[in-house]
Design a protein around this motif. Sequence first.
Motif, PDB file in Angstrom:
ATOM      1  N   VAL A  37      -2.304 -12.262  -6.135  1.00 36.19           N
ATOM      2  CA  VAL A  37      -2.516 -11.662  -7.511  1.00 36.19           C
ATOM      3  C   VAL A  37      -2.954 -10.308  -7.621  1.00 36.19           C
ATOM      4  CG1 VAL A  37      -4.286 -12.098  -9.439  1.00 36.19           C
ATOM      5  CG2 VAL A  37      -3.107 -14.095  -8.407  1.00 36.19           C
ATOM      6  N   LYS A  38      -3.940  -9.916  -6.559  1.00 36.73           N
ATOM      7  CA  LYS A  38      -4.491  -8.612  -6.538  1.00 36.73           C
ATOM      8  C   LYS A  38      -3.257  -7.724  -6.250  1.00 36.73           C
ATOM      9  CE  LYS A  38      -7.776  -6.196  -3.444  1.00 36.73           C
ATOM     10  NZ  LYS A  38      -7.005  -5.352  -2.666  1.00 36.73           N
ATOM     11  N   MET A  39      -2.206  -8.187  -5.281  1.00 40.86           N
ATOM     12  CA  MET A  39      -1.169  -7.304  -5.042  1.00 40.86           C
ATOM     13  C   MET A  39      -0.327  -6.981  -6.086  1.00 40.86           C
ATOM     14  SD  MET A  39       1.946  -7.637  -2.477  1.00 40.86           S
ATOM     15  CE  MET A  39       2.832  -8.879  -3.691  1.00 40.86           C
ATOM     16  N   LEU A  40      -0.120  -7.996  -7.012  1.00 39.60           N
ATOM     17  CA  LEU A  40       0.552  -8.101  -8.191  1.00 39.60           C
ATOM     18  C   LEU A  40       0.084  -6.804  -9.369  1.00 39.60           C
ATOM     19  CD1 LEU A  40       1.558 -11.744  -8.748  1.00 39.60           C
ATOM     20  CD2 LEU A  40       3.285  -9.941  -8.090  1.00 39.60           C
ATOM     21  N   ASN A  41      -1.312  -6.991  -9.486  1.00 42.07           N
ATOM     22  CA  ASN A  41      -1.980  -6.073 -10.294  1.00 42.07           C
ATOM     23  C   ASN A  41      -1.824  -4.620  -9.687  1.00 42.07           C
ATOM     24  OD1 ASN A  41      -2.888  -8.309 -12.052  1.00 42.07           O
ATOM     25  ND2 ASN A  41      -4.895  -8.557 -10.760  1.00 42.07           N
ATOM     26  N   GLU A  42      -1.949  -4.480  -8.429  1.00 40.27           N
ATOM     27  CA  GLU A  42      -1.747  -3.090  -8.002  1.00 40.27           C
ATOM     28  C   GLU A  42      -0.280  -2.737  -8.269  1.00 40.27           C
ATOM     29  OE1 GLU A  42      -5.012  -3.813  -4.372  1.00 40.27           O
ATOM     30  OE2 GLU A  42      -3.239  -3.629  -3.888  1.00 40.27           O
ATOM     31  N   LEU A  43       0.619  -3.491  -7.925  1.00 40.15           N
ATOM     32  CA  LEU A  43       2.127  -3.304  -8.125  1.00 40.15           C
ATOM     33  C   LEU A  43       2.477  -2.815  -9.738  1.00 40.15           C
ATOM     34  CD1 LEU A  43       5.124  -5.515  -7.012  1.00 40.15           C
ATOM     35  CD2 LEU A  43       5.299  -4.356  -8.981  1.00 40.15           C
ATOM     36  N   GLU A  44       1.667  -3.473 -10.638  1.00 41.21           N
ATOM     37  CA  GLU A  44       1.963  -3.411 -11.763  1.00 41.21           C
ATOM     38  C   GLU A  44       1.571  -1.691 -12.365  1.00 41.21           C
ATOM     39  OE1 GLU A  44       0.522  -6.435 -14.244  1.00 41.21           O
ATOM     40  OE2 GLU A  44       2.057  -6.183 -15.803  1.00 41.21           O
ATOM     41  N   ASP A  45       0.226  -1.385 -11.843  1.00 40.13           N
ATOM     42  CA  ASP A  45      -0.222  -0.295 -12.038  1.00 40.13           C
ATOM     43  C   ASP A  45       0.565   0.989 -11.514  1.00 40.13           C
ATOM     44  OD1 ASP A  45      -2.384  -1.610 -13.294  1.00 40.13           O
ATOM     45  OD2 ASP A  45      -3.696  -1.158 -11.534  1.00 40.13           O
ATOM     46  N   TYR A  46       0.942   0.685  -9.953  1.00 38.39           N
ATOM     47  CA  TYR A  46       1.724   1.455  -9.657  1.00 38.39           C
ATOM     48  C   TYR A  46       3.138   1.878 -10.098  1.00 38.39           C
ATOM     49  CZ  TYR A  46       4.568   3.626  -5.811  1.00 38.39           C
ATOM     50  OH  TYR A  46       5.379   4.451  -5.199  1.00 38.39           O
ATOM     51  N   ILE A  47       3.757   0.867 -10.730  1.00 35.52           N
ATOM     52  CA  ILE A  47       5.068   1.002 -11.217  1.00 35.52           C
ATOM     53  C   ILE A  47       4.931   1.868 -12.653  1.00 35.52           C
ATOM     54  CG2 ILE A  47       6.336  -0.502  -9.797  1.00 35.52           C
ATOM     55  CD1 ILE A  47       6.357  -2.439 -12.176  1.00 35.52           C
ATOM     56  N   GLY A  48       3.774   1.815 -13.162  1.00 37.29           N
ATOM     57  CA  GLY A  48       3.604   2.523 -14.578  1.00 37.29           C
ATOM     58  C   GLY A  48       3.044   3.817 -14.272  1.00 37.29           C
ATOM     59  N   GLN A  49       2.733   4.091 -12.962  1.00 36.39           N
ATOM     60  CA  GLN A  49       2.670   5.792 -12.896  1.00 36.39           C
ATOM     61  C   GLN A  49       3.919   6.605 -13.190  1.00 36.39           C
ATOM     62  OE1 GLN A  49       1.259   6.199  -8.962  1.00 36.39           O
ATOM     63  NE2 GLN A  49      -0.537   4.513  -8.963  1.00 36.39           N
ATOM     64  N   GLU A  50       3.496   8.088 -13.266  1.00 40.18           N
ATOM     65  CA  GLU A  50       4.367   9.058 -13.709  1.00 40.18           C
ATOM     66  C   GLU A  50       5.508   9.091 -12.491  1.00 40.18           C
ATOM     67  OE1 GLU A  50       4.991  11.135 -16.754  1.00 40.18           O
ATOM     68  OE2 GLU A  50       3.942   9.249 -17.248  1.00 40.18           O
ATOM     69  N   GLN A  51       5.145   9.071 -11.311  1.00 42.49           N
ATOM     70  CA  GLN A  51       5.954   9.648 -10.096  1.00 42.49           C
ATOM     71  C   GLN A  51       5.775   8.542  -9.255  1.00 42.49           C
ATOM     72  OE1 GLN A  51       7.717  12.446  -9.879  1.00 42.49           O
ATOM     73  NE2 GLN A  51       7.462  12.888 -12.090  1.00 42.49           N
ATOM     74  N   PRO A  52       6.850   8.092  -8.310  1.00 42.74           N
ATOM     75  CA  PRO A  52       6.656   7.315  -6.938  1.00 42.74           C
ATOM     76  C   PRO A  52       5.727   8.180  -5.904  1.00 42.74           C
ATOM     77  CG  PRO A  52       8.841   8.271  -6.964  1.00 42.74           C
ATOM     78  CD  PRO A  52       7.884   8.916  -8.367  1.00 42.74           C
ATOM     79  N   GLU A  53       5.509   7.498  -4.951  1.00 44.19           N
ATOM     80  CA  GLU A  53       5.242   8.361  -3.655  1.00 44.19           C
ATOM     81  C   GLU A  53       6.153   9.086  -3.281  1.00 44.19           C
ATOM     82  OE1 GLU A  53       3.645   5.281  -1.111  1.00 44.19           O
ATOM     83  OE2 GLU A  53       1.888   4.986  -2.164  1.00 44.19           O
ATOM     84  N   MET A  54       5.702  10.348  -2.687  1.00 43.28           N
ATOM     85  CA  MET A  54       6.657  10.943  -1.727  1.00 43.28           C
ATOM     86  C   MET A  54       7.527  10.170  -0.587  1.00 43.28           C
ATOM     87  SD  MET A  54       6.540  14.188  -3.013  1.00 43.28           S
ATOM     88  CE  MET A  54       7.072  14.907  -1.655  1.00 43.28           C
ATOM     89  N   ALA A  55       8.845  10.649  -0.446  1.00 44.66           N
ATOM     90  CA  ALA A  55       9.396   9.904   0.676  1.00 44.66           C
ATOM     91  C   ALA A  55       8.955  10.446   1.858  1.00 44.66           C
ATOM     92  CB  ALA A  55      11.089  10.359   0.539  1.00 44.66           C
ATOM     93  N   VAL A  56       8.870   9.601   2.895  1.00 45.23           N
ATOM     94  CA  VAL A  56       8.551   9.928   4.311  1.00 45.23           C
ATOM     95  C   VAL A  56       9.387   9.087   5.082  1.00 45.23           C
ATOM     96  CG1 VAL A  56       6.713   9.599   5.933  1.00 45.23           C
ATOM     97  CG2 VAL A  56       5.994   9.855   3.490  1.00 45.23           C
ATOM     98  N   ARG A  57      10.157  10.095   5.743  1.00 48.94           N
ATOM     99  CA  ARG A  57      11.379   9.498   6.697  1.00 48.94           C
ATOM    100  C   ARG A  57      10.735   8.517   7.788  1.00 48.94           C
ATOM    101  NH1 ARG A  57      16.809  11.963   7.923  1.00 48.94           N
ATOM    102  NH2 ARG A  57      16.184  13.646   6.514  1.00 48.94           N
ATOM    103  N   GLU A  58      11.279   7.250   7.763  1.00 50.73           N
ATOM    104  CA  GLU A  58      11.043   6.142   8.631  1.00 50.73           C
ATOM    105  C   GLU A  58      12.043   5.670   9.290  1.00 50.73           C
ATOM    106  OE1 GLU A  58       7.598   3.578   8.021  1.00 50.73           O
ATOM    107  OE2 GLU A  58       6.857   4.964   6.273  1.00 50.73           O
ATOM    108  N   LYS A  59      11.918   4.782  10.284  1.00 47.95           N
ATOM    109  CA  LYS A  59      13.271   4.120  10.796  1.00 47.95           C
ATOM    110  C   LYS A  59      13.839   3.258   9.725  1.00 47.95           C
ATOM    111  CE  LYS A  59      14.539   1.349  14.525  1.00 47.95           C
ATOM    112  NZ  LYS A  59      14.033   0.153  15.705  1.00 47.95           N
TER     113      LYS A  59
END
Length: 164
Positions: free
Chosen positions: A129-151
């Motif tokens: 439930v905590k993660m779902l709340n954080e997810l909802e806040d995050y996808i409502g933000q203006e921009q995504p996190e910057m891309a960081v290249r990983e495997k």
Amino acid sequence: MKITGTMVNYYIHCRRQCWLFANGMKLEDDSEDVRIGKIMHELQSEGKRNREVAIDGIKVDKLTDQYVTEIKKSDADVEATKWQTLYYMYVLKQKGMERKGMLQFIERNKGTGKTIELELDTETEQSLVKMLNELEDYIGQEQPEMAVREKKCNRCAYYAYCFL
Ligand code: SF4
């Protein structure tokens, strides 16, 4: 915005991918891996019609009296699949359908067991439930996190968008 199992999976796998997907950028069909995964999934499901069930915006691979099962091509990201399935279990529980979870991987990459069982206990549900709340806040933000290249980026359907 309605949260989907795919969003939960992506949130664990890559938060940037989650944001892009949730905000309308759906590039999965361009990925050979995803295409192969779908074909394998369809082949496995042949003759097993009516096992895929859609309830309240979620689409589970298989639902029985005891289990909700998520089927994946590979075990490349077990953690993401685990939380996706816990989310399905949570939604089903809200509907009065308590089920155990089961993850099935068609191919094994990292020696993880082919089948993994999940329980949605109180502590896990609180974390979810905590993660779902954080997810909802995050996808409502203006921009995504910057891309960081990983495997994991090498086989990602969003690779070209992020890095080319
Ligand atoms: S290419 Fe990498 S950073 Fe971009 S969405 Fe995929 S996993 Fe995330």
